[in-house]
Motif scaffolding. Structure first.
Motif, PDB file in Angstrom:
ATOM      1  N   LYS A 129      42.068  30.929   4.982  1.00 60.04           N
ATOM      2  CA  LYS A 129      41.751  29.638   5.595  1.00 60.04           C
ATOM      3  C   LYS A 129      41.718  28.514   4.567  1.00 60.04           C
ATOM      4  O   LYS A 129      41.876  27.365   4.911  1.00 60.04           O
ATOM      5  CB  LYS A 129      40.402  29.722   6.303  1.00 60.04           C
ATOM      6  N   ARG A 130      41.493  28.855   3.299  1.00 58.68           N
ATOM      7  CA  ARG A 130      41.315  27.845   2.273  1.00 58.68           C
ATOM      8  C   ARG A 130      42.591  27.498   1.521  1.00 58.68           C
ATOM      9  O   ARG A 130      42.639  26.515   0.823  1.00 58.68           O
ATOM     10  CB  ARG A 130      40.254  28.315   1.293  1.00 58.68           C
ATOM     11  N   LEU A 131      43.621  28.335   1.629  1.00 57.41           N
ATOM     12  CA  LEU A 131      44.879  28.091   0.933  1.00 57.41           C
ATOM     13  C   LEU A 131      45.985  27.860   1.939  1.00 57.41           C
ATOM     14  O   LEU A 131      46.068  28.555   2.937  1.00 57.41           O
ATOM     15  CB  LEU A 131      45.253  29.299   0.069  1.00 57.41           C
ATOM     16  N   SER A 132      46.849  26.915   1.659  1.00 59.39           N
ATOM     17  CA  SER A 132      48.001  26.664   2.524  1.00 59.39           C
ATOM     18  C   SER A 132      49.235  27.216   1.838  1.00 59.39           C
ATOM     19  O   SER A 132      49.475  26.952   0.657  1.00 59.39           O
ATOM     20  CB  SER A 132      48.197  25.165   2.737  1.00 59.39           C
ATOM     21  N   ARG A 133      49.990  27.967   2.584  1.00 62.51           N
ATOM     22  CA  ARG A 133      51.232  28.507   2.043  1.00 62.51           C
ATOM     23  C   ARG A 133      52.221  27.355   1.925  1.00 62.51           C
ATOM     24  O   ARG A 133      52.478  26.644   2.890  1.00 62.51           O
ATOM     25  CB  ARG A 133      51.763  29.599   2.971  1.00 62.51           C
ATOM     26  N   SER A 134      52.746  27.152   0.720  1.00 62.06           N
ATOM     27  CA  SER A 134      53.652  26.022   0.514  1.00 62.06           C
ATOM     28  C   SER A 134      55.101  26.456   0.377  1.00 62.06           C
ATOM     29  O   SER A 134      55.967  25.628   0.189  1.00 62.06           O
ATOM     30  CB  SER A 134      53.221  25.194  -0.699  1.00 62.06           C
ATOM     31  N   GLY A 135      55.353  27.753   0.463  1.00 61.42           N
ATOM     32  CA  GLY A 135      56.730  28.207   0.489  1.00 61.42           C
ATOM     33  C   GLY A 135      56.978  29.452  -0.328  1.00 61.42           C
ATOM     34  O   GLY A 135      56.133  29.879  -1.104  1.00 61.42           O
ATOM     35  N   PRO A 136      58.160  30.017  -0.157  1.00 57.54           N
ATOM     36  CA  PRO A 136      58.563  31.159  -0.976  1.00 57.54           C
ATOM     37  C   PRO A 136      59.247  30.679  -2.243  1.00 57.54           C
ATOM     38  O   PRO A 136      59.621  29.509  -2.359  1.00 57.54           O
ATOM     39  CB  PRO A 136      59.553  31.893  -0.069  1.00 57.54           C
ATOM     40  N   GLY A 137      59.425  31.573  -3.176  1.00 60.57           N
ATOM     41  CA  GLY A 137      60.136  31.258  -4.400  1.00 60.57           C
ATOM     42  C   GLY A 137      60.452  32.532  -5.149  1.00 60.57           C
ATOM     43  O   GLY A 137      60.164  33.635  -4.678  1.00 60.57           O
ATOM     44  N   TYR A 138      61.018  32.400  -6.329  1.00 61.72           N
ATOM     45  CA  TYR A 138      61.337  33.545  -7.181  1.00 61.72           C
ATOM     46  C   TYR A 138      60.888  33.248  -8.594  1.00 61.72           C
ATOM     47  O   TYR A 138      61.034  32.130  -9.084  1.00 61.72           O
ATOM     48  CB  TYR A 138      62.841  33.837  -7.166  1.00 61.72           C
ATOM     49  N   LEU A 139      60.305  34.267  -9.236  1.00 64.30           N
ATOM     50  CA  LEU A 139      59.828  34.149 -10.601  1.00 64.30           C
ATOM     51  C   LEU A 139      60.158  35.449 -11.311  1.00 64.30           C
ATOM     52  O   LEU A 139      59.715  36.513 -10.873  1.00 64.30           O
ATOM     53  CB  LEU A 139      58.320  33.877 -10.610  1.00 64.30           C
ATOM     54  N   GLN A 140      60.926  35.379 -12.373  1.00 60.33           N
ATOM     55  CA  GLN A 140      61.332  36.561 -13.132  1.00 60.33           C
ATOM     56  C   GLN A 140      61.940  37.635 -12.226  1.00 60.33           C
ATOM     57  O   GLN A 140      61.704  38.824 -12.405  1.00 60.33           O
ATOM     58  CB  GLN A 140      60.140  37.135 -13.915  1.00 60.33           C
ATOM     59  N   GLY A 141      62.687  37.223 -11.221  1.00 65.69           N
ATOM     60  CA  GLY A 141      63.360  38.160 -10.333  1.00 65.69           C
ATOM     61  C   GLY A 141      62.500  38.727  -9.218  1.00 65.69           C
ATOM     62  O   GLY A 141      62.986  39.488  -8.392  1.00 65.69           O
ATOM     63  N   LEU A 142      61.223  38.376  -9.182  1.00 66.33           N
ATOM     64  CA  LEU A 142      60.325  38.832  -8.117  1.00 66.33           C
ATOM     65  C   LEU A 142      60.174  37.732  -7.073  1.00 66.33           C
ATOM     66  O   LEU A 142      60.047  36.557  -7.422  1.00 66.33           O
ATOM     67  CB  LEU A 142      58.931  39.163  -8.661  1.00 66.33           C
ATOM     68  N   GLU A 143      60.154  38.134  -5.822  1.00 63.68           N
ATOM     69  CA  GLU A 143      59.858  37.169  -4.776  1.00 63.68           C
ATOM     70  C   GLU A 143      58.387  36.808  -4.860  1.00 63.68           C
ATOM     71  O   GLU A 143      57.532  37.680  -4.993  1.00 63.68           O
ATOM     72  CB  GLU A 143      60.168  37.743  -3.400  1.00 63.68           C
ATOM     73  N   VAL A 144      58.086  35.523  -4.825  1.00 59.20           N
ATOM     74  CA  VAL A 144      56.699  35.071  -4.892  1.00 59.20           C
ATOM     75  C   VAL A 144      56.386  34.192  -3.698  1.00 59.20           C
ATOM     76  O   VAL A 144      57.275  33.634  -3.062  1.00 59.20           O
ATOM     77  CB  VAL A 144      56.395  34.303  -6.204  1.00 59.20           C
ATOM     78  N   ILE A 145      55.112  34.102  -3.410  1.00 55.98           N
ATOM     79  CA  ILE A 145      54.613  33.225  -2.359  1.00 55.98           C
ATOM     80  C   ILE A 145      53.816  32.122  -3.050  1.00 55.98           C
ATOM     81  O   ILE A 145      53.014  32.388  -3.945  1.00 55.98           O
ATOM     82  CB  ILE A 145      53.713  33.997  -1.374  1.00 55.98           C
ATOM     83  N   LEU A 146      54.054  30.894  -2.638  1.00 54.26           N
ATOM     84  CA  LEU A 146      53.388  29.744  -3.230  1.00 54.26           C
ATOM     85  C   LEU A 146      52.281  29.254  -2.304  1.00 54.26           C
ATOM     86  O   LEU A 146      52.482  29.162  -1.098  1.00 54.26           O
ATOM     87  CB  LEU A 146      54.407  28.626  -3.463  1.00 54.26           C
ATOM     88  N   TYR A 147      51.131  28.958  -2.889  1.00 53.36           N
ATOM     89  CA  TYR A 147      49.983  28.457  -2.146  1.00 53.36           C
ATOM     90  C   TYR A 147      49.474  27.184  -2.812  1.00 53.36           C
ATOM     91  O   TYR A 147      49.648  26.982  -4.008  1.00 53.36           O
ATOM     92  CB  TYR A 147      48.841  29.488  -2.132  1.00 53.36           C
ATOM     93  N   GLU A 148      48.810  26.347  -2.002  1.00 53.52           N
ATOM     94  CA  GLU A 148      48.267  25.102  -2.509  1.00 53.52           C
ATOM     95  C   GLU A 148      47.028  24.724  -1.706  1.00 53.52           C
ATOM     96  O   GLU A 148      46.929  25.056  -0.526  1.00 53.52           O
ATOM     97  CB  GLU A 148      49.330  24.011  -2.406  1.00 53.52           C
ATOM     98  N   LYS A 149      46.123  24.020  -2.353  1.00 56.45           N
ATOM     99  CA  LYS A 149      44.931  23.520  -1.677  1.00 56.45           C
ATOM    100  C   LYS A 149      44.565  22.162  -2.233  1.00 56.45           C
ATOM    101  O   LYS A 149      44.469  21.984  -3.442  1.00 56.45           O
ATOM    102  CB  LYS A 149      43.746  24.472  -1.872  1.00 56.45           C
ATOM    103  N   GLN A 150      44.354  21.205  -1.347  1.00 58.21           N
ATOM    104  CA  GLN A 150      43.881  19.880  -1.734  1.00 58.21           C
ATOM    105  C   GLN A 150      42.352  19.953  -1.892  1.00 58.21           C
ATOM    106  O   GLN A 150      41.675  20.429  -0.991  1.00 58.21           O
ATOM    107  CB  GLN A 150      44.258  18.832  -0.685  1.00 58.21           C
TER     108      GLN A 150
END
Length: 152
Positions: A129-150
């Motif tokens: 509830k406290r983090l908003s998913r801001s999108g997928p991405g890739y880091l060092q060949g691994l799929e990552v999930i990006l989160y953000e909170k104001q």
């Protein structure tokens, strides 16, 4: 009893062990590389740069850690969230996240962000509830999930 405290240089070996052990257990260990140089320079990367590095202990045992890294004057990144596999599911990660958020506010940051591999971090309950998913991405060949909170 679980307690949180700030990293001290005497914790270096325990931090390095937990860092590697936790990602090995999750099947995401890529070996040592430039992507984890910060773990070997905590004072410089975190503590001397408007950041934080917390250690979680349970009955005197080092069981968890988490960090806050400055990425701009207004933004900080949650980093190195680790809970020893034998101590997961007890809410220790949430306690660290709560304290890092409080410290980010005290330091004047407006936004928190983090990235994680999809199988290392699965936000639940109040964390989701406290983090908003801001999108997928890739880091060092691994799929990552990006989160953000104001924060403001």
């Amino acid at each position: 009893m679980f307690t949180l405290r700030r990293y001290e240089s005497a914790d270096r070996e325990a931090v390095e062990y937990l860092h590697v052990h936790a990602i090995q257990q999750a099947g995401a260990y890529l070996g040592r590389g430039p992507w984890d140089d910060d773990v070997y320079a905590i004072e410089e990367v975190y503590l001397s740069n408007r950041g934080e590095f917390l250690i979680g202990e349970c009955h005197g045992l080092f069981v968890a850690m988490g960090a806050l890294k400055r990425t701009s004057p207004e933004r900080a990144e949650i980093k190195r969230m680790r809970v020893h596999p034998d101590y997961q599911g007890r809410g220790y990660g949430q306690l660290i996240l709560d304290e890092l958020e409080a410290r980010a506010r005290a330091l004047g940051y407006q936004t928190l962000h983090l990235d994680t591999s999809s199988y290392r971090f699965r936000p639940r309950g109040s964390t989701r509830k406290r983090l908003s998913r801001s999108g997928p991405g890739y880091l060092q060949g691994l799929e990552v999930i990006l989160y953000e909170k104001q924060l403001s």
